[in-house]
Every structure is written in C-alpha cells, then in structure tokens.
Design an enzyme around this catalytic site. Sequence first.
Site, PDB file in Angstrom:
ATOM      1  N   GLU A   1       0.831  -1.213   0.000  1.00 41.37           N
ATOM      2  CA  GLU A   1       0.000   0.000   0.000  1.00 41.37           C
ATOM      3  C   GLU A   1       0.865   1.262   0.000  1.00 41.37           C
ATOM      4  O   GLU A   1       0.827   2.071   0.930  1.00 41.37           O
ATOM      5  CB  GLU A   1      -0.951  -0.008   1.191  1.00 41.37           C
ATOM      6  CG  GLU A   1      -2.007  -1.089   1.098  1.00 41.37           C
ATOM      7  CD  GLU A   1      -3.087  -1.006   2.174  1.00 41.37           C
ATOM      8  OE1 GLU A   1      -2.831  -0.427   3.230  1.00 41.37           O
ATOM      9  OE2 GLU A   1      -4.184  -1.525   1.942  1.00 41.37           O
TER      10      GLU A   1
ATOM     11  N   GLU B   1      -5.378  -8.276  -1.103  1.00 37.69           N
ATOM     12  CA  GLU B   1      -6.063  -8.113   0.186  1.00 37.69           C
ATOM     13  C   GLU B   1      -7.524  -7.817  -0.079  1.00 37.69           C
ATOM     14  O   GLU B   1      -7.848  -6.928  -0.878  1.00 37.69           O
ATOM     15  CB  GLU B   1      -5.490  -6.929   0.983  1.00 37.69           C
ATOM     16  CG  GLU B   1      -4.202  -7.209   1.692  1.00 37.69           C
ATOM     17  CD  GLU B   1      -3.736  -6.028   2.539  1.00 37.69           C
ATOM     18  OE1 GLU B   1      -4.574  -5.335   3.138  1.00 37.69           O
ATOM     19  OE2 GLU B   1      -2.516  -5.806   2.585  1.00 37.69           O
TER      20      GLU B   1
END
Length: 472
Positions: free
Chosen positions: A179, A370
């Site tokens: 991320e 995810e």
Amino acid sequence: MGFPESFLWGGAVAANQCEGGSKEGGRGLANVDLCPAGERRKEVICGHGKSLCLEEGQFYPSMEAIDFYHHYKEDIRLFGEMGFRVFRLSIAWTRIFPKGDEEEPNEEGLAFYENIFKECKKYQIQPLVTISHFDCPMYLIEKYGGWRSRKMIDFYLKLCRVLFTRYRDYVVKWLTFNEINMILHAPFMGAGLCFSDGENEEQIKYQAAHHELVASALATRLAHEVNPENKIGCMFAAGSVYPFSCRPKDVWEALVTDQENYFFPDVQARGYYPSYARKRLKKAGVFPQMEPEDGEILRENTVDFISFSYYNSRCASASSQETAEGNLFQSVRNPYLEYSDWGWPIDPLGLRITLNQIYDRYQKPLFIVENGLGAVDEPKEDHAIADDYRIGYLREHIQAMKQAVEEDGVELMGYTVWAPIDLISAGTGEMKKRYGFIYVDKQEDGKGTLSRFRKKSFYWYQKVIATNGEEL
Ligand code: BGP
C-alpha cells in the site's frame, strides 16, 4: 470459463501483524513495533506523536501479535488444508538487518523465512513476498529520518539483494512496498516519517514517496537481474472513488481523489510522473528533489503486474457531507451501501468497477492481494464460530471478481484474502477486529492460549478453492 486453472487462491498476512517474537532471533526494533494500541495509535501512525522507544504504560500489540513466529508450521499446515496455492507474507526487515545498515545480514532471520518457504513447499503453496509491509528499522528512522532520506534506497536495495539471492529457489513473486499510497495517510507506519512542528509535511511525504518509487524501480531491475523468472508487482490501497452526485463538481472531486491514489501505480506501471501530478505538486509548492538518473530508472523498470488491496469503494463531494470510515482514511458516506462493524462500506460491485478501471488504465495482469471483513467473532463453548457474515462478504466479492474475469475480460492472477488467520489490526491495533478463517485465542488485553480453531468460513473457503471458485 470461470477462473483459469492457474488461478492463485490464498491468503495474505504481514510480519508485524502476525509474527510477534519481536525480541527473538536477533531482530531489531522497527517503526511497526512502536505503534501502540489505543488512543495514541492514530497520532503515532500519522507521524505526529513521536514514538521512538517502547514506553511504560503503553501496550504494543505487534510485539507478540499471534506468535506466528512459533506457530508458523501449524498455521501453514492449516493453509495447506484449505488448499492454498499462494501465501502472501512479508519480511520483517529488522530480522534480516536489525539496524538496517549492517554489512552482513542476520543468519537467524534469514533461516526463519527459509523455513517458512520450505514449509510452504510441503503443501505446494507458492509464496508471494512483500518486501516491506509498513516496516522500517528504527535505527534508520533515528539516524536518517526514514524514507525522507535518499540513503534509504541503498539500505532497501541491500535487503532486496539478500532476499532475491537467498530465496531464489523458493520465491519468484515479490511486491516492493505494501500500500505505497499509505505514505500520504499514515506516514510513520508507512515510511517511518515523524514530523516536527512547522515542517512542510506534503513536501516530506512526496520526497519520501519519490525515494520509495525509485527504490521500487531499482528493486524491480535487481530482481530481474538475479532471476529472470522473478515477477514484481506494485501494491496500492485501491477502491474507486464515486462522485457523491452527478453534479460536475462532485465528479471532478472524485476524479482528483482517485488520481491522488493512482499517482503511485501510474509511476510504477507506466514509468514516469503523470502530468497531473507534476502540475499539481508544483502548484502546491511541493518539489521533490530528483537526481538526473531517476527518470531513466523509473522508465526502464516498470512492474510486471499490479496488485492492490480492496476493502471498499470511496465517495467524494465538493461540499461537506457526512463521512464514513475506511481503510486508514475517511471518505464521504455513501447512502447506498451497508457498513461493517468498524463502519467501513461494503461494496462488492465496487470491486468489479475497481478491477475494470485499473485494468483499463494499465493493461497489465492484476492481483487482488487483500480483501476481507474485519468483524467481532463470538466463539461458542466448543470454540465453533459460525461466521456467516464473513462468508457472505467474501462470496459476494468473489462473485464480482468472477464477473470481472469472465464477462469483462480482466486479466487476474489471483486472490489472497486478508487475512486467513486472525491477527492485529493495522489501523486500530485491535485483536478483536478479526478477519481470519482461523480463530486465534488471544484477547484484546493480550491474554489467551494462542490456540487455533477453524471457523465455519474455513470449510467454506476450502470448497471455494477445491472447485476453483465454482461453488460459492
Ligand atoms: C491494509 C493493510 C493491512 C491490513 C488491512 C486491514 O491497510 O495492508 O496490513 O491490516 O489494511 O486493515 P485493518 O487492519 O486496519 O482492519
């Protein structure tokens, strides 16, 4: 039709949220160890509450987490039982280089991950390794200010070289930074940035981002050099931004918010700063310092695939509106959606939209690394947990992903659920926010036997994998 035979089903974890064993195996202290649970966490992860050492009276949930450090064999066996084809995990940098600038890596740390990969091999599970998942040695933060310093590139590359070389026979899929766009929203957790009063935070964040982007490109080059079989992915927190209404100003706001996130994969996948970013940074008085060779480094070393996390879509408006929580940052509350126990929107169609938008934008293979539901689980006396809410969430998201593949032609390599086993929440530090197919007996106050139990979703996901997504 349906998912290709090679589709990679599995689950994803991060070292700092599951390993524990923080003081074992010669491991050094990292930023992620110093993010306390409770009220102070937000301030700390955002770089405003300096946390440079373990303080009395604070609870640091990552120090023990779910003790994957001692339970990995049992846990990987359970992943094997579910039929995993891939297991996404991250490396704790300070297990390999405890301070970050040592000449030689720490053999005990290297052996730990090698044993994990060997264990995965037993069950024909291929590892997908995140090199840095919110992880930075404290020594480098104190000495250099974390990723605000260009020196970090060399330390990071040193880590990469050791990993690529040592694990050449085990790992061929890597993600450079988890991320990466979180640097804008949780800069201490994401990149080891702490701010002093009066500093130009935007300048520092984008400078650090530039360093990470160059490091990511150089790591991609190195990975290909060490093993031409290596495939490197970028990883960003995705979730399309919807306009709150069709009012052009809202549509514009949504576009600009989307671009703020796409900036990162735009650079990593296309190889240059997009013109909107160059213009806007300049207008905002943000001038990341770049070296003459950076342009070429970025251009010549783009990623092989695009990976991302998806928990929810977002919403933007030009005027002030009610807000909703979400993966580390808030957005406008979307009245058409339902919300999780933690107030995150639930939007399976949003996953199909996001997949289409990302694929349109890059035309490279995608990987959802995810996706999952954080919820409170209440075990019965015999430890049984009927987590139908979690099954429902995942079923609908997998259905949406299937449509994106089957009907829209999106090229998707795989899907790793966050998280196959309960672990510490990154955003809140809580244990009671559970994502797993496997329940871990560990409570909010740190107590518990650490025993593992299969939830109802465990058997459900096992069937999903066995039928390659046909039976949901
Ligand atoms: C992402 C992180 C993960 C994970 C997930 C869920 O931001 O990459 O580390 O934790 O979000 O968020 P949370 O743990 O806050 O529920």
